[in-house]
Design an enzyme around this catalytic site. Sequence first.
Site, mmCIF file in Angstrom:
data_model
loop_
_atom_site.group_PDB
_atom_site.id
_atom_site.type_symbol
_atom_site.label_atom_id
_atom_site.label_comp_id
_atom_site.label_asym_id
_atom_site.label_seq_id
_atom_site.Cartn_x
_atom_site.Cartn_y
_atom_site.Cartn_z
ATOM 1 N N ASP A 85 85.015 -3.900 38.082
ATOM 2 C CA ASP A 85 85.665 -4.804 37.130
ATOM 3 C C ASP A 85 85.487 -4.325 35.703
ATOM 4 O O ASP A 85 84.622 -3.508 35.413
ATOM 5 C CB ASP A 85 85.012 -6.188 37.243
ATOM 6 C CG ASP A 85 85.636 -6.980 38.363
ATOM 7 O OD1 ASP A 85 86.633 -6.508 38.930
ATOM 8 O OD2 ASP A 85 85.110 -8.071 38.656
ATOM 9 N N MET A 90 83.352 -17.745 29.660
ATOM 10 C CA MET A 90 84.799 -17.662 29.388
ATOM 11 C C MET A 90 85.220 -18.724 28.372
ATOM 12 O O MET A 90 86.273 -19.337 28.486
ATOM 13 C CB MET A 90 85.599 -17.838 30.696
ATOM 14 C CG MET A 90 85.237 -16.796 31.726
ATOM 15 S SD MET A 90 85.977 -17.093 33.318
ATOM 16 C CE MET A 90 84.818 -18.223 34.066
ATOM 17 N N LYS A 132 91.949 -5.634 33.870
ATOM 18 C CA LYS A 132 93.256 -5.644 33.221
ATOM 19 C C LYS A 132 93.535 -4.315 32.550
ATOM 20 O O LYS A 132 92.661 -3.708 31.960
ATOM 21 C CB LYS A 132 93.265 -6.729 32.149
ATOM 22 C CG LYS A 132 94.079 -7.903 32.536
ATOM 23 C CD LYS A 132 94.379 -8.734 31.315
ATOM 24 C CE LYS A 132 95.081 -9.993 31.752
ATOM 25 N NZ LYS A 132 94.759 -11.127 30.956
HETATM 26 N N1 SAH Z 1 79.780 -12.770 37.020
HETATM 27 C C1 SAH Z 1 79.648 -12.728 35.593
HETATM 28 C C2 SAH Z 1 80.577 -13.702 34.910
HETATM 29 C C3 SAH Z 1 82.040 -13.401 35.101
HETATM 30 S S1 SAH Z 1 83.077 -14.496 34.242
HETATM 31 C C4 SAH Z 1 78.180 -12.997 35.223
HETATM 32 O O1 SAH Z 1 77.392 -13.382 36.073
HETATM 33 O O2 SAH Z 1 77.825 -12.778 34.067
HETATM 34 C C5 SAH Z 1 83.396 -13.592 32.761
HETATM 35 C C6 SAH Z 1 82.660 -14.216 31.600
HETATM 36 O O3 SAH Z 1 81.295 -13.853 31.656
HETATM 37 C C7 SAH Z 1 83.112 -13.744 30.233
HETATM 38 O O4 SAH Z 1 84.269 -14.424 29.786
HETATM 39 C C8 SAH Z 1 81.920 -14.090 29.386
HETATM 40 O O5 SAH Z 1 81.881 -15.462 29.113
HETATM 41 C C9 SAH Z 1 80.777 -13.783 30.341
HETATM 42 N N2 SAH Z 1 80.205 -12.438 30.135
HETATM 43 C C10 SAH Z 1 80.154 -11.426 31.008
HETATM 44 N N3 SAH Z 1 79.495 -10.366 30.489
HETATM 45 C C11 SAH Z 1 79.119 -10.743 29.260
HETATM 46 C C12 SAH Z 1 78.360 -10.116 28.229
HETATM 47 N N4 SAH Z 1 77.888 -8.887 28.361
HETATM 48 N N5 SAH Z 1 78.125 -10.820 27.095
HETATM 49 C C13 SAH Z 1 78.585 -12.078 26.941
HETATM 50 N N6 SAH Z 1 79.302 -12.711 27.882
HETATM 51 C C14 SAH Z 1 79.551 -12.067 29.029
#
Ligand code: SAH
Length: 492
Positions: free
Chosen positions: A36, A173, A58
Site C-alpha cells: 500500500d 483519516m 493510488k
Molecule cells: N492500518 C493503518 C491505518 C490505515 S488508515 C494503521 O494501523 O496505522 C489510513 C490512515 O492512517 C491515514 O489517513 C492516517 O490517518 C493514518 N496514518 C497512517 N500512517 C500514518 C503516519 N505515518 N502518520 C500519521 N498518520 C498515519
Amino acid sequence: MKKGKVFLVGAGPGDIGLITVRGLEAIKLAEVILYDRLANPKLLEFAPLDCELIYCGKLPHCHALRQDKINDLLVEKALEGKIVVRLKGGDPSVFGRVGEEAAALAEHDISFEIVPGITSGIAAPLYAGIPVTHREYGGSFAIVTAHDKSKEGKPSIDWEGLVNGIDTISFYMGVANLPFICESLIKHGKPSSTPVILVQWGTFGRQKILEGTLETIVQKAQFEKFENPAITLIGDIVSIRGKLNWFEKKPLFGRQILLARTGTEISEIAKELTEQGADVIEFPKWKKVSAPVDMTVMRNIHMYEKILFTSPESVTDFFTTLAEQEIDIRNVKAKLFGGSTKSTRELKKRGFVVDVADKMTDCKKLLIVGDDQLQKHNTEYTAQYGVHDLFITSFKQIDEQFIPILQRMLDEAALDTVVFPSSAAVQAFVEQAPVYGITAERMLRNLKIVCMGKKTWAAAETFGLNPDDMPENPTRQALIECLQKTFISTRL
Ligand code: SAH
C-alpha cells in the site's frame, strides 16, 4: 505443486525499524508483495531480487486497485503456489481491511498468517512525545475512524459515549472531517479548550505536527493546508508533549536527504543519517546479478602474487565463489590489497590485515576483483599497475522494479539536500537520473549539494554541478555536523 501461502503483514507506521521481526521475515521470503501507499517502500529493499512488487495504492490520474481486485490477486498468486505478502501501513487490522482479505483467502482454502503491526494512532503520537495513556491524564483510549462509507463520508459515531467514556481519542483519516469532529465533540460536552494535535507522516523524518484546541485547530489546519496522512489526537494528555518530545530533537530531524548511491545494499551512511532523524532516499537503486564464474582464474588462483579488491562487496563475492567452487583458501598465495579503507576493513573481518592499494608496487601477476565497472576502468588499471587480470564477480544493473517506486518517493518528498559520498556516486547520479524521467539538474534544483571530499567536489564540478559544502573530514560524524550546519544556513 508447491502450496502457496499469504502473509498479511503490518508494515508499521513509517520508520522501517518499527516493522516486527516476523513481518521482516515474511518480506525476505516473499515471491510476490502487494503493498500500500502508506507502507514505507524502503521495506521492499529487503525482498528477494526476483520478488514481484505490486503497488496497490493510488496512482496519479487513476484510482487505486479496488479491494475486490486485490483480494482476487492474493488468491490468484497463492493458487500459483507462491509466497505472497500483503504489506499494509500500520497494523493490518486497524482500518486495514484485513478481515475482508483473510475471508477471501479462507474461502479458497488458502493458508495464511496475519502479522500485527504498530498502528499509527499510537506510534505517531509517541514520536511526537505523547503516550496515549498516562496515569494522571488518561486511563482510556479509543481508535476511531473519521471517515466512513456514508454518502458524505462523515462517520456515524456515538459522540456522547465517546465524550463521556474516553479520555484520549486517536482519529484516523481525519483531516478532511476535522471541522465535523471538533464541532461534534464540543456539542456533546467536550470542553472547547481540550488540547488537540495533528501528526502528519508520523515516525518519518518529515513528521509534521500542528497543535491547538478543539476550538482553534480547524482554522490552524486550514491555514497550514494540513493534509493526510495524519493522526488527530485529542485529550488532555497532549499537553505533556513539550517534556517528552524525543524524536524531533534528533540532530537531523526534518531533513529530507537524497543520497547518491553506487552500492546494491542500504549504505552505512544512509543508516546513520536515518538514525539521526533524517528521511533518506538512496538513489538510484541498483541490483546485483552474479557473473558466470571465470574458471580459468579460479583454477590458477595460486599463481597470483597480488590481489586487489576494489570494493567491500568484491571481498564477499570472491570468498563466496571460492567456497562454492570448493577451492581451499590456502591456495591463495597472493598478498591482498583493498582499493579503499572500506575494502581493507572487509578483509580484516575475515582475518586479513592488509594495506590499501596506494602501497601496492609493481608485480607480474596481479588480479583485480570487482563488478563489471572494472571493464570501464581497465585502461586506467593498465596505466597504473601494468599487466593484470580481471575477476568480475557480478554485474550491477538499475533495478527496473524500483523505477516507479523511487519516482513515487521523490514525488512525495520535499528534498532539501543531496549528498554525494564519492565521485563514482556523482557520475552514477547524473547518468541514471534520466532513466527515472528527470534530469540530474532538475532533480537538484533548490537542493544543497554536499560532497564527501575534495575528489568528489571536483567530480561534481566536472559534471557542471555547484557544490555548497563539504564535511571537515570524510567521516560520518563530520558529515552529520556539516548537514546540521547547512540546514541552519538554509533556514536563515
Ligand atoms: N492500518 C493503518 C491505518 C490505515 S488508515 C494503521 O494501523 O496505522 C489510513 C490512515 O492512517 C491515514 O489517513 C492516517 O490517518 C493514518 N496514518 C497512517 N500512517 C500514518 C503516519 N505515518 N502518520 C500519521 N498518520 C498515519
